[in-house]
Enzyme design. Structure first.
Site, short mmCIF file in Angstrom:
data_model
loop_
_atom_site.label_atom_id
_atom_site.label_comp_id
_atom_site.label_asym_id
_atom_site.label_seq_id
_atom_site.Cartn_x
_atom_site.Cartn_y
_atom_site.Cartn_z
CG ASP A 163 -2.28 0.53 1.00
OD1 ASP A 163 -2.42 1.36 0.08
OD2 ASP A 163 -3.22 0.20 1.75
CD GLU A 196 0.39 4.51 -7.45
OE1 GLU A 196 -0.60 4.01 -8.05
OE2 GLU A 196 0.85 5.64 -7.68
CD1 TRP A 197 -5.04 3.17 -3.10
CD2 TRP A 197 -3.90 5.02 -2.53
NE1 TRP A 197 -4.57 3.00 -1.81
CE2 TRP A 197 -3.88 4.12 -1.44
CE3 TRP A 197 -3.26 6.25 -2.41
CZ2 TRP A 197 -3.23 4.42 -0.24
CZ3 TRP A 197 -2.62 6.55 -1.22
CH2 TRP A 197 -2.61 5.64 -0.15
N GLY A 198 -3.34 4.61 -8.21
CA GLY A 198 -3.25 5.35 -9.46
C GLY A 198 -2.74 6.76 -9.27
CG ASP A 218 -9.59 1.95 -0.74
OD1 ASP A 218 -8.59 1.89 -1.49
OD2 ASP A 218 -9.52 1.84 0.49
C1 GLA Z 1 -6.02 1.20 1.55
C2 GLA Z 1 -6.12 0.22 0.39
C3 GLA Z 1 -7.22 -0.78 0.69
C4 GLA Z 1 -6.92 -1.50 2.00
C5 GLA Z 1 -6.75 -0.51 3.11
C6 GLA Z 1 -6.27 -1.16 4.39
O1 GLA Z 1 -7.15 2.00 1.65
O2 GLA Z 1 -6.37 0.89 -0.80
O3 GLA Z 1 -7.34 -1.72 -0.36
O4 GLA Z 1 -5.75 -2.27 1.84
O5 GLA Z 1 -5.82 0.51 2.77
O6 GLA Z 1 -6.03 -0.25 5.41
#
Ligand code: GLA
Length: 397
Positions: A163, A196-198, A218
């Site tokens: 993450d 890293e969510w893009g 998410d």
């Molecule tokens: C982030 C990630 C999620 C999950 C949470 C856990 O938000 O994007 O997929 O792993 O952390 O805390």
């Protein structure tokens, strides 16, 4: 003095490198990086992850029961292989520098738990964070890349999700590459999932660094989230291929926030996009409807197709009525007729739109599990609101 370029030549010089020329939106192209060569995830990874349903409420017991349920329900045999514990399994870093698992929730430790999972023909995964702490404030891997990679390998970990919380000011491509190299040195084949969510254009460096990379924030267990993630993830289709996948986040199928039509659409679209299929529900207590979605072998086969193409949006005949298509290894096309609207709608795709020549082709409905017959240039169906019809179109020789 250099002679000025004619406007036509100048335009062609700009447009040529764009491949599709005039049809592409402007902006930099993904840099084709050499794929990460760890030989893993030749098709999108499939498995289960604790986060979407259980959050921090993870334990040895949950993981053991989930592993047993993956076997008993047939999910393992359908391809769901990786059992991944997300955030909150770790509580500290020991004096030896190694991560310490929560001894109340995981009394037997991670090695014994991994053994339990392996004995059942499954693979074992853990979560960490490239920054200083995980999103839930547990110790992160930053500046502990070598020891964490070695620890995971020693425990028998087969999949690591890393993450990006508590990483302010840090360099994402460099840190993920550092952990990639540490994993390689640790000497165990480990699927590397970048999360890293893009936020740092991972579709550009992800293929050289990890086996999958999140392209979005998410997921939430609602229809608007599925559509938002679909639209984001679809933009990077050309970056995906065997060993390297765009990840629009884990599945919500069976978690209760959507209708079965919406869950079927979510699952169909993830399969069409060759997304990782990580179930995120409580597999110990699934409804028959949830099972039927997660275990639809013909939809899974679209996701797992060996060609490794990420399907794309190919037509929008009216607002909210979209045709998505994916080329498959046998020359057929998977097609999702997606109705984003709140009203049942008749929808059509032509062969031309999905990249097939006019001529007889067999149509198989993957949710009705029924052959619809042979059609020569188009196929039409009524699609439920917030739903899909998903077919496989196979040209006849
Ligand atoms: C982030 C990630 C999620 C999950 C949470 C856990 O938000 O994007 O997929 O792993 O952390 O805390």
């Amino acid at each position: 003095m250099p002679s000025p370029l004619s406007p036509v030549i100048a335009l062609a010089l700009v447009a040529l490198p764009l491949g599709f020329g005039w049809f592409r939106s402007p902006g930099p192209l993904p840099q084709p990086a050499a794929p990460l060569d760890n030989g893993l995830a030749r098709t999108p990874p499939m498995g289960w992850n604790s986060w979407n349903h259980f959050g921090c409420d993870v334990s040895s017991r949950l993981i053991r029961e989930t592993a047993d349920a993956l076997v008993a329900t047939g999910m393992r045999d359908a391809g769901y292989q990786y059992v991944v514990i997300d955030d909150c399994w770790q509580v500290a870093r020991g004096r030896d520098g190694r991560l310490v698992a929560d001894s109340v929730r995981f009394p037997e430790g991670m090695k014994a738990l991994a053994d339990y999972v392996h004995v059942r023909g499954l693979k074992f995964g853990l979560y960490t964070d490239a920054g200083r702490r995980t999103c839930q404030g547990r110790p992160g891997t930053y500046e502990h890349e070598e020891v964490d990679a070695r620890t995971f390998a020693a425990w028998g970990v087969d999949y690591v999700k890393e993450d990006w919380c508590y990483a302010e000011g840090l360099d994402a491509p460099a840190l993920y590459a550092r952990f990639r190299d540490a994993l390689a040195r640790a000497g165990r084949p480990i699927v590397f999932s970048i999360c890293e969510w893009g936020s740092n254009r991972p579709w550009e460096w992800g293929p050289a660094t990890g086996n999958l990379w999140r392209t979005t924030g998410d997921i939430a267990d609602r229809w608007s989230s599925v559509l938002a993630l679909l639209d984001l993830n679809a933009q990077y289709a050309l970056a995906a291929g065997p060993g390297a996948w765009n990840d629009p986040d884990m599945l919500e199928v069976g978690n209760g926030g959507m209708t079965d039509d919406e869950y079927r659409a979510h699952f169909s679209l993830w399969a069409l996009m060759a997304a990782p299929l990580m179930a995120g529900n409580d597999v110990r207590a699934m409804s028959p409807e949830t099972r039927a979605i997660l275990l639809n072998a013909e939809v899974i086969a679209v996701d797992q197709d060996s060609l490794g193409v990420q399907g794309m949006l190919v037509a929008e005949n009216a607002p909210d009525l979209q045709v998505w298509a994916k080329r498959l290894a046998d020359g057929s096309r998977a097609v999702v007729l997606l109705n984003r609207s709140g009203l049942a709608s008749a929808m059509t795709t032509t062969w031309w739109r999905i990249g097939l020549p006019a001529g007889p082709a067999r149509v198989r409905d993957l949710w009705a599990r029924a052959d619809r017959g042979t059609f020569t240039e188009k196929y039409s169906a009524t699609v439920p609101p917030h739903g899909v019809v998903m077919v496989r179109v196979t040209p006849e020789p």
